[in-house]
Design a protein around this motif. Sequence first.
Motif, mmCIF file in Angstrom:
data_model
loop_
_atom_site.group_PDB
_atom_site.id
_atom_site.type_symbol
_atom_site.label_atom_id
_atom_site.label_comp_id
_atom_site.label_asym_id
_atom_site.label_seq_id
_atom_site.Cartn_x
_atom_site.Cartn_y
_atom_site.Cartn_z
ATOM 1 N N VAL A 60 19.026 12.882 -9.346
ATOM 2 C CA VAL A 60 20.195 13.739 -9.210
ATOM 3 C C VAL A 60 21.634 13.107 -8.592
ATOM 4 C CG1 VAL A 60 21.338 15.874 -8.346
ATOM 5 C CG2 VAL A 60 18.666 15.776 -8.944
ATOM 6 N N HIS A 61 22.628 13.117 -9.278
ATOM 7 C CA HIS A 61 23.982 12.579 -8.964
ATOM 8 C C HIS A 61 24.872 13.686 -9.134
ATOM 9 C CE1 HIS A 61 27.325 10.058 -8.916
ATOM 10 N NE2 HIS A 61 28.089 10.742 -9.782
ATOM 11 N N ARG A 70 29.002 20.231 -12.153
ATOM 12 C CA ARG A 70 27.526 20.181 -12.569
ATOM 13 C C ARG A 70 26.965 18.929 -12.216
ATOM 14 N NH1 ARG A 70 27.271 21.547 -18.798
ATOM 15 N NH2 ARG A 70 28.807 19.874 -18.683
ATOM 16 N N PRO A 71 25.734 18.896 -11.649
ATOM 17 C CA PRO A 71 25.111 17.650 -11.490
ATOM 18 C C PRO A 71 24.752 16.981 -12.639
ATOM 19 C CG PRO A 71 23.565 19.554 -11.312
ATOM 20 C CD PRO A 71 25.009 20.136 -11.254
ATOM 21 N N LEU A 72 24.447 15.490 -12.442
ATOM 22 C CA LEU A 72 24.084 14.623 -13.616
ATOM 23 C C LEU A 72 22.564 14.584 -13.269
ATOM 24 C CD1 LEU A 72 24.930 13.180 -16.305
ATOM 25 C CD2 LEU A 72 25.328 11.211 -14.535
ATOM 26 N N VAL A 73 21.875 14.908 -14.143
ATOM 27 C CA VAL A 73 20.414 14.809 -13.781
ATOM 28 C C VAL A 73 19.759 13.625 -14.769
ATOM 29 C CG1 VAL A 73 18.175 16.189 -13.885
ATOM 30 C CG2 VAL A 73 20.130 17.295 -13.074
ATOM 31 N N GLU A 74 19.244 12.694 -14.257
ATOM 32 C CA GLU A 74 18.549 11.535 -15.017
ATOM 33 C C GLU A 74 17.104 12.099 -15.329
ATOM 34 O OE1 GLU A 74 17.705 6.814 -15.470
ATOM 35 O OE2 GLU A 74 19.001 7.722 -13.769
ATOM 36 N N ILE A 75 16.428 12.139 -16.395
ATOM 37 C CA ILE A 75 15.266 12.150 -16.823
ATOM 38 C C ILE A 75 14.419 11.136 -17.321
ATOM 39 C CG2 ILE A 75 13.620 13.700 -18.058
ATOM 40 C CD1 ILE A 75 15.753 15.771 -18.464
ATOM 41 N N ARG A 76 13.584 10.756 -16.420
ATOM 42 C CA ARG A 76 13.011 9.488 -16.753
ATOM 43 C C ARG A 76 11.635 9.417 -17.385
ATOM 44 N NH1 ARG A 76 12.440 7.307 -10.841
ATOM 45 N NH2 ARG A 76 11.861 9.619 -10.769
ATOM 46 N N PRO A 77 11.211 8.812 -18.389
ATOM 47 C CA PRO A 77 9.903 8.936 -19.146
ATOM 48 C C PRO A 77 8.569 7.937 -18.306
ATOM 49 C CG PRO A 77 11.224 6.982 -19.983
ATOM 50 C CD PRO A 77 11.896 7.700 -18.769
ATOM 51 N N PHE A 116 3.942 14.778 -2.861
ATOM 52 C CA PHE A 116 5.302 14.641 -3.288
ATOM 53 C C PHE A 116 6.353 15.261 -2.617
ATOM 54 C CE2 PHE A 116 9.001 15.352 -6.008
ATOM 55 C CZ PHE A 116 9.379 14.181 -6.416
ATOM 56 N N ASP A 117 7.542 14.696 -2.457
ATOM 57 C CA ASP A 117 8.470 15.184 -1.369
ATOM 58 C C ASP A 117 9.815 15.013 -2.147
ATOM 59 O OD1 ASP A 117 10.332 15.974 0.200
ATOM 60 O OD2 ASP A 117 9.725 15.167 1.901
ATOM 61 N N GLY A 118 10.164 16.189 -2.872
ATOM 62 C CA GLY A 118 11.461 16.089 -3.748
ATOM 63 C C GLY A 118 12.652 16.935 -2.962
ATOM 64 N N ARG A 119 12.662 17.025 -1.709
ATOM 65 C CA ARG A 119 13.810 17.811 -0.973
ATOM 66 C C ARG A 119 15.211 16.863 -1.181
ATOM 67 N NH1 ARG A 119 10.576 18.820 4.615
ATOM 68 N NH2 ARG A 119 10.052 16.540 4.197
ATOM 69 N N SER A 120 15.100 15.794 -1.471
ATOM 70 C CA SER A 120 16.265 14.947 -1.540
ATOM 71 C C SER A 120 16.888 15.604 -2.999
ATOM 72 C CB SER A 120 16.327 13.660 -1.502
ATOM 73 O OG SER A 120 15.387 13.016 -2.507
ATOM 74 N N LEU A 121 16.161 15.568 -3.964
ATOM 75 C CA LEU A 121 16.587 16.128 -5.094
ATOM 76 C C LEU A 121 17.143 17.617 -5.098
ATOM 77 C CD1 LEU A 121 13.358 14.875 -7.337
ATOM 78 C CD2 LEU A 121 15.576 13.694 -7.239
ATOM 79 N N LEU A 122 16.427 18.399 -4.342
ATOM 80 C CA LEU A 122 16.616 19.636 -4.237
ATOM 81 C C LEU A 122 18.283 19.823 -3.419
ATOM 82 C CD1 LEU A 122 16.274 22.750 -4.468
ATOM 83 C CD2 LEU A 122 15.066 22.687 -2.190
ATOM 84 N N SER A 123 18.342 18.950 -2.614
ATOM 85 C CA SER A 123 19.549 18.707 -1.822
ATOM 86 C C SER A 123 20.645 18.585 -2.785
ATOM 87 C CB SER A 123 19.594 17.916 -0.561
ATOM 88 O OG SER A 123 18.658 18.116 0.460
ATOM 89 N N GLY A 124 20.480 17.640 -3.751
ATOM 90 C CA GLY A 124 21.857 17.169 -4.581
ATOM 91 C C GLY A 124 21.957 18.101 -5.503
ATOM 92 N N LEU A 125 21.074 19.097 -5.937
ATOM 93 C CA LEU A 125 21.290 20.080 -6.523
ATOM 94 C C LEU A 125 22.098 21.353 -5.852
ATOM 95 C CD1 LEU A 125 17.836 20.597 -8.426
ATOM 96 C CD2 LEU A 125 19.880 19.646 -9.525
#
Length: 348
Positions: A60-61, A70-77, A116-125
């Motif tokens: 998340v950026h 709006r945030p820029l979300v990069e989706i990785r394969p 898994f800890d995705g709290r930093s992603l949530l913070s970006g959103l």
Amino acid sequence: KNVSQSSMPKTKTASDSPSTFKLLVIQLDDYDWVKIFSTTKLTNGQEITVIQTGWEHILVHADTYTNDSRPLVEIRPSSPTSASAASLWSKLCPSSSKTVRPDFILVRNEVYTPKFDGRSLLSGLMFASLPSINSLESIKLFCDRAACMGYLHRLNRQLGNDVFPVIPQHFSSSSESFLYGYKFPAVVKVGSAHAGAGKMKIHDHHQMEDFRSVLHMIPKTFCFAEPFIRSCYDLRVQKIGTRHYRAFRRMSVSGDWKTNTGTAVLTEIAVEPRWKRWADEAAKMFGGLDILTVDAIVEEMTGQEWILEVNGTSSGLSPDRAEEDNLVIRDLVVERLNSIIKTRRTER
């Protein structure tokens, strides 16, 4: 050194056509949300473009110096971290990284688990103030079991055991303050215990002292202790939106005291008015919950019902009712999107 958007990795960018409303769905354990929304349009004629992925596959950026908030979300394969996600991800996985600026996000998977800890992603959103179901603020607070249980005990004090019966608990901020003096057997729950993990049944104070020595090896980790209730069955009360309720009885057939980890039979039952009250009161948590379930147990000898916990945005659905309930969630999202469009028109 300041990092500008132009320095982000060069990736394939999803369409930013104004004719579509981009919905990011965070769920990889089940359900094809692209298909669920396939025939849906908003009141202004806009189509909904669904991008479905999991927390572990995004970056998340967000910034405040461009016109688009709006945030820029990069989706990785990348490969999924769980076997349950492998089948669905094989269908949704992009051939290369791509970016998208979502207008709205539907969160149906836990952001914080033992693996898994995705709290930093949530913070970006949250930094980007992205509208969502459930609210990002409530999802953040649901990462902290102590905050959730504290809210339930406050409701219990306000409403009383006759209306909102919550199981008695002891909280300790670490092993150093852990001192349980209530009934045995007991159940201990370490940190924000999840899906049966981090929970243990303790038979007496000797075992409790052994457990405390183990807890000492996990510094700065809080713990709950509560009396073990021998139950005849569990209850789950589900609420989606403001009008859609269900209730289920769950009975273990494997003999495991944790019925959510062993083999159990789930049966839908009529929603009693008192259970509906539980869900309505819990729906007020943390500014409001659009999707929630209340888990309770029924004591074997007395029939007393005890609320154990409330689950938020990632609440699981009954397999027999999932298709119908997912449509209710879809309609709830569409209703929220139409409201956003109406607000934008008014602001103009």
